[in-house]
Design a protein around this motif. Structure first.
Motif, PDB file in Angstrom:
ATOM      1  N   ALA A 358       1.806  25.611 -18.742  1.00 27.62           N
ATOM      2  CA  ALA A 358       0.722  25.093 -19.583  1.00 27.62           C
ATOM      3  C   ALA A 358      -0.544  25.902 -19.359  1.00 27.62           C
ATOM      4  O   ALA A 358      -1.272  26.241 -20.300  1.00 27.62           O
ATOM      5  N   VAL A 378       0.729  21.305 -26.360  1.00 28.36           N
ATOM      6  CA  VAL A 378       1.962  21.652 -25.687  1.00 28.36           C
ATOM      7  C   VAL A 378       2.765  20.371 -25.442  1.00 28.36           C
ATOM      8  O   VAL A 378       2.210  19.379 -24.952  1.00 28.36           O
ATOM      9  N   HIS A 413      -2.142  19.206 -23.306  1.00 25.41           N
ATOM     10  CA  HIS A 413      -0.776  19.278 -22.842  1.00 25.41           C
ATOM     11  C   HIS A 413      -0.250  17.863 -22.674  1.00 25.41           C
ATOM     12  O   HIS A 413      -0.850  17.044 -21.982  1.00 25.41           O
TER      13      HIS A 413
END
Lengths: 511, 352
Positions: A358, A378, A413
Motif C-alpha cells: 500500500a 486500494v 487503503h
C-alpha cells in the motif's frame, strides 16, 4: 542568401570542411572557382573573387609554397575574405600568420569542385537544395521503422542534425539530454504556439519546430536542434520538418490506434471477468491468460480515479510505469473514470506485506502527482480469479472516498478493518451528519414509521418480505411505504449508489 | 670602391668577414680557411691584379672548392689540393696560368684564389664568376656569357685527381657533383684558364675588393644597425623567426624558407644553399642576384641558412648584387629567382 563561415563549417552538407587558417567569421554570398595555375594571374583572381565571395581553388595546391602566399595577397586585394583549398593541406604557422595578417580565412575541403557546386546551390537559394532535402526526408520517412524513435534516428543520420519530439508545452519527450537547462527553458516557450516556428536558444543555436498532427488533443512538436543559427540550413530544415512531422504524425496515429484497440480489448475482458468471476468460463480464462493476466494467487486491487480531462489510453503506461518504479508489477486497464489495476501475489500476504504494498502504491501515486491529479483506492487481498473483481470493487469504493480525504493525499487503503467500518467512521464526521439529516428530513416530517421502514428495508437487502417479517407488517404495507419514501425523497432505490447513501444516512441518524 | 693591390695576413680577417656577407647565408664559413692561410702568408703577400690591369697575354685559372662545407670541416685540406688540380689542368691543356682567381667570391671560396696564388706563386685577379655565393657551376658568369667551362680538373683529399672534358656546363656540373657526392664530399676545382679579355667581359670584377671593404666596415664592433648601415645594406625588416622549413633529404625541391613576423607583417625568406628571395605579405620585395642575408640582432652575427632557427631575432638585409648580372636580361635567367624554381621576375635594388 548569405552564410557565415561558421555556419558553413557547421553545415553537415559540407562533409570534411575545416578551418585551415584565419580566425574571422566573414559572411559570404557568392562563390568563385579557379585552378591553382589560373589563380596566379591577378586578372583571373579579380574576376573570380571579390567582396563577399569564397574563392575555391579547384586543384591541389601547395599552401606552403610562396606562390600560395602571393595568391592570398592577390585574393585579399579583391576584398574577398575566404579561400577554400583541397584538404591535402595541413595547418602551418606561416599560413596562419599570413591569413591573420591579410584578414583571410582559409578552409580545407575534401572535394573543392563539389564544394563549389554545393555552396553555389546553397547561396543561390536554389530550389534544388530544398527539393533534395524534401526527397531525403521523404525517403527517411519511408525507410524508417514503425517507431518514432527509429524515425528520429534515421533523420539524424540523414541530416546530421538531432530531431527531438516535444509535447505541446515544449517538454522534450525524446533526446532531453541534448538540451541544456537553458535550452529546455527556451523550448518551453513553444507552449501555446500553433504553427511552425523557431526558438532562439541562449546557447546561440536554434530550435526549429513544427506541430505534429496525429489526432491527439494537444499536438506535440517535432523540432530540430541547430547548434549555430544559419539561415541557409534553417530554410532547408524547415521544409524537412514539414515532411518529417507528417511521418511522425502518421506513426503516432498508428500507435494510438493500436493502443485504443488494446485498451478496448482489455476493458472488455476485465468487465467480463468481474461480471462472471465466480464461474468464469474456460474460454474467458484462456483469453485472460493470453493477455498475460495472472488469475491465480492473491490479488490486491488498485483503483486510480483520474480527475479532470485525461487521455486514459495515452497515459495508461504512465500509471504502469509509476507503479513499476515503486516495485509494483501491476496489470493496468483503462476504465471510464480512470484505471483499474491489480497486483498478484503467489500466497496469502502477511499484513506487513500488504502495508508495504500500500505504501508503494501511494508512492506511485505521488510520482504521477506533477502531471495529473488522481484519487487512489486500494482493496484487500482476495484469492483466485474472483478475487480480482472483489478487490477492485473495494478499491473503487475506497478511491471515491479518497477524493474527500485530502489529509491522506487522496489515497485510501481498505485494510483489515473493512470498508464498512471505514465508511461508518467517515459518516460520523461533522460534515456528514447534517447532510444525512437534511437528506432524510422529508421522512421525519411525514407521518408513519417511514424512517424505520427505510432503515430496516436497506438492512434486509431491499427485500420486502424480510422487512415485513421483521417489522410484523404486511408485505403490501411495506411496499406502499417504500413507494412513498421514493416519492418523498425523489429517489430511485434500485440505484445502488442511492441505496448506499441512504443506508449511511440512516445509520448516522439512527445507529 | 677602393681596390685592393695586395693581400697580407692583416687583410685575411676583413676579407673573411666580407665574404660571409657575400655568402648570402651559404658558401661555407671562410674563417676555416683563414687559419690555414695565416702561417703561409705571414712572411709574404699575394699580389692582387685588377681585371683591367691584366696584360693581354695573361691566362687566368678560376679555382675554388666545390662540395659541402660540412665535409670540408670533417676532412681538412692537405694543402696540396690547389697545386694538384692546377698542375693536372696545366698538364692536360699544356697552358700554364699566369694568374688565378676564385670562381666564387662569397663564402669560404673568397679565399680560394689567395690560397691557389700562394700555392702556385702567381698573382690573384680581383674578380670571380659569381660576385657572391651560388650553389652550382651553371650559375657561373662564363655560362651566362655562353662560354664553356671544360676542361676542368678536380683534386680531392686522399689524392684522387679527375679531369672532366668534352661536356657542356651542365655536363660538367653533373659530373663534378656526382663524383664528389660519391667520394670525399668536396674537392678543389680548376676551370680552363681564360684570357684577359674574357676576364674583363665575362667575369664579375672587384669581388675580392668588395669583400675586403665590407669586412673592414663591419669588422668594427657595434650594434646590428651600425653593421647593417656600414655594409650599405637596406633593412627589409626585423622580427622573430616563427618557423623554418627545410627540404627533406632526397626531395626534389631543395628549397626551404624562414618565416618571421615584422611589425605583424609576415616576411618569408626562401633559401636553397643561400638566401634567395624575400616576400612581405605575399609580395616579392627582394630577390637574387641581390645579396639577401640575415643578421642576428642580438649578437650582430650573420646567420647562415643552416643555423637560422625558430625564435631567433633577426634582421633581413639586402645589398645590391653585382651589377654585371643586371646588364643583360639574359644573365638574370642564370641567377634570378627562376633559376631556383621561383617563378617570379628578379626584384633588384638598383632597379627600384
Amino acid at each position: 542568401m548569405s552564410a557565415s563561415v561558421s555556419a558553413l563549417l557547421n553545415n553537415p552538407v559540407f562533409v570534411g570542411l575545416y578551418r585551415l587558417a584565419g580566425e574571422g567569421d566573414p559572411v559570404v554570398t557568392t562563390v568563385g572557382a579557379l585552378t591553382g595555375e589560373s589563380a596566379q594571374s591577378a586578372e583571373a583572381v579579380s574576376g573570380a573573387a571579390g567582396s563577399g565571395s569564397v574563392l575555391v581553388i579547384l586543384d591541389r595546391i601547395d599552401v606552403g609554397e610562396w606562390r600560395f602566399d602571393a595568391l592570398l595577397r592577390r585574393t585579399a586585394a579583391t576584398g574577398c575574405q575566404v579561400v577554400a583549398v583541397h584538404s591535402g593541406a595541413t595547418e602551418d604557422v606561416s599560413l596562419s600568420l599570413l591569413a591573420d595578417r591579410l584578414g583571410l580565412v582559409v578552409l580545407g575541403v575534401s572535394d573543392p569542385w563539389q564544394f563549389s557546386v554545393d555552396l553555389r546551390d546553397l547561396l543561390s537559394n536554389s530550389r534544388a537544395v530544398m527539393a533534395d532535402a524534401v526527397l531525403r526526408a521523404t525517403h527517411a520517412g519511408q525507410r524508417a521503422g514503425g517507431s518514432v524513435e527509429n524515425l528520429l534516428s534515421v533523420l539524424l543520420n540523414t541530416f546530421q542534425r538531432s530531431f527531438i519530439l516535444l509535447d505541446s508545452s515544449g517538454r522534450p519527450l525524446t533526446g532531453a539530454e541534448l538540451l541544456s537547462e537553458a535550452d529546455r527553458a527556451g523550448a518551453g516557450t513553444l507552449s501555446g504556439r500553433g504553427a511552425p516556428t523557431t526558438v532562439e536558444l541562449d546557447s546561440g543555436g536554434a530550435l526549429i519546430a513544427c506541430p505534429v498532427t496525429s489526432g491527439a488533443a494537444r499536438e506535440p512538436w517535432l523540432a530540430v536542434l541547430l547548434p549555430v543559427r544559419q539561415s541557409v540550413e534553417e530554410a532547408s530544415l524547415s521544409v524537412v520538418l514539414d515532411v518529417a512531422s507528417l511521418a511522425v504524425g502518421h506513426r503516432l496515429a498508428v500507435a494510438r490506434m493500436v493502443d485504443e484497440r488494446e485498451a478496448r480489448r482489455r476493458s472488455a475482458l476485465l468487465g467480463e471477468l468481474i461480471d462472471t468471476s465466480a464461474d468464469a468460463t474456460p474460454g474467458l480464462l484462456r483469453r485472460a491468460l493470453d493477455a498475460g493476466w495472472v488469475l491465480d494467487g492473491w490479488h490486491i486491487g488498485i483503483k486510480v480515479l483520474a480527475v479532470g480531462e485525461v487521455d486514459l489510453v495515452a497515459r495508461r503506461s504512465e500509471v504502469a510505469d509509476a507503479l513499476a518504479a515503486e516495485g509494483i508489477d501491476a496489470t493496468v486497464v483503462e476504465q471510464a473514470d480512470g484505471w483499474a489495476a491489480w497486483t498478484t501475489l503467489p500466497g496469502e500476504p502477511r499484513p506487513e506485506a500488504i502495508t508495504r504494498i500500500a505504501e508503494s502504491i501511494r508512492a506511485g501515486q505521488a510520482r504521477l502527482g506533477p502531471t495529473m491529479e488522481t484519487w487512489v483506492g486500494v482493496g484487500r487481498a482476495h484469492d483466485g480469479p474472483a478475487g480480482i473483481g472483489a478487490s477492485l470493487s473495494e478499491a473503487g469504493d475506497a478511491a471515491r472516498l479518497a477524493g474527500s480525504r485530502s489529509q491522506t493525499g487522496r489515497f485510501l487503503h481498505v485494510d483489515r478493518l473493512g470498508l464498512a467500518q471505514l465508511l461508518l467512521a467517515w459518516t460520523r464526521t461533522d460534515t456528514f451528519q447534517p447532510a444525512a439529516a437534511a437528506l432524510l428530513a422529508p421522512l421525519r416530517d411525514a407521518s408513519g414509521e417511514l424512517l424505520e421502514t427505510l432503515s430496516t428495508y436497506l438492512d434486509e437487502e431491499s427485500s420486502l418480505a424480510h422487512t415485513a417479517t421483521r417489522m410484523s407488517l404486511h408485505r403490501n404495507t411495506v411496499s406502499s411505504r417504500i413507494d412513498r419514501i421514493q416519492r418523498l425523497l425523489s429517489v430511485d432505490l434500485a440505484d445502488p449508489e442511492t441505496r448506499l447513501a441512504l443506508h449511511l444516512a440512516c445509520r448516522t441518524i439512527a445507529p | 670602391m677602393s681596390s685592393l693591390h695586395a693581400v697580407r695576413e692583416a687583410d685575411l680577417d676583413a676579407i673573411a668577414a666580407g665574404a660571409v656577407v657575400l655568402g648570402c647565408g651559404g658558401g661555407g664559413d671562410p674563417r676555416l680557411f683563414v687559419e690555414m692561410l695565416r702561417p703561409l702568408i705571414a712572411s709574404t703577400s699575394v699580389e692582387v691584379v685588377a681585371p683591367e690591369k691584366l696584360p693581354d697575354g695573361a691566362l687566368v685559372m678560376p679555382v675554388g672548392i666545390v662540395g659541402s662545407a660540412l665535409a670540408l670541416e670533417e676532412q681538412l685540406p692537405s694543402g696540396r689540393e690547389f697545386s694538384d688540380t692546377a698542375a693536372a689542368l696545366t698538364r692536360w691543356t699544356g697552358k700554364r696560368p699566369t694568374a688565378v682567381m676564385t670562381f666564387e667570391g662569397g663564402g669560404l671560396n673568397a679565399l680560394s684564389g689567395i690560397a691557389a696564388a700562394l700555392a702556385l706563386g702567381v698573382p690573384v685577379v680581383d674578380a670571380d664568376l659569381l660576385g657572391r655565393a651560388m650553389p652550382r657551376l651553371d650559375h657561373f658568369s662564363l655560362a651566362a656569357a655562353g662560354l664553356e667551362l671544360c676542361p676542368v680538373t678536380l683534386a680531392q683529399p686522399g689524392g684522387l685527381i679527375t679531369v672532366i672534358d668534352g661536356v657542356d656546363v651542365l655536363g660538367a656540373e653533373v659530373a663534378v657533383r656526382s663524383l664528389i657526392g660519391r667520394t670525399s664530399g668536396w674537392g678543389a676545382l680548376a676551370i680552363a684558364s681564360i684570357d684577359a679579355r674574357t676576364v674583363r667581359e665575362a667575369c664579375i670584377p672587384g669581388t675580392l675588393s668588395r669583400a675586403h671593404e665590407l669586412g673592414q666596415h663591419i669588422g668594427a664592433p657595434g650594434s646590428w644597425q651600425e653593421i647593417a648601415g656600414s655594409a650599405g645594406a637596406r633593412v627589409l625588416g626585423t622580427g622573430r623567426v616563427r618557423a623554418v622549413r627545410r627540404s627533406r633529404p632526397g626531395a626534389d625541391d631543395r628549397r626551404g624558407n624562414v618565416i618571421l613576423e615584422h611589425d605583424s607583417a609576415v616576411m618569408r625568406v626562401e633559401f636553397e644553399s643561400e638566401f634567395l628571395t624575400v616576400a612581405l605579405d605575399g609580395e616579392m620585395i627582394a630577390t637574387c642576384p641581390d645579396i639577401v642575408t640575415l643578421l642576428d640582432v642580438r649578437t650582430g652575427a650573420f646567420v647562415s641558412c643552416e643555423s637560422v632557427h625558430q625564435g631567433q631575432d633577426v634582421a633581413v638585409l639586402v645589398l645590391p648584387g653585382p651589377p654585371w648580372w643586371a646588364d643583360e636580361v639574359g644573365r638574370l635567367k642564370i641567377v634570378g629567382p627562376r633559376a631556383f624554381g621561383i617563378d617570379h621576375d628578379a626584384v633588384l635594388m638598383e632597379a627600384r
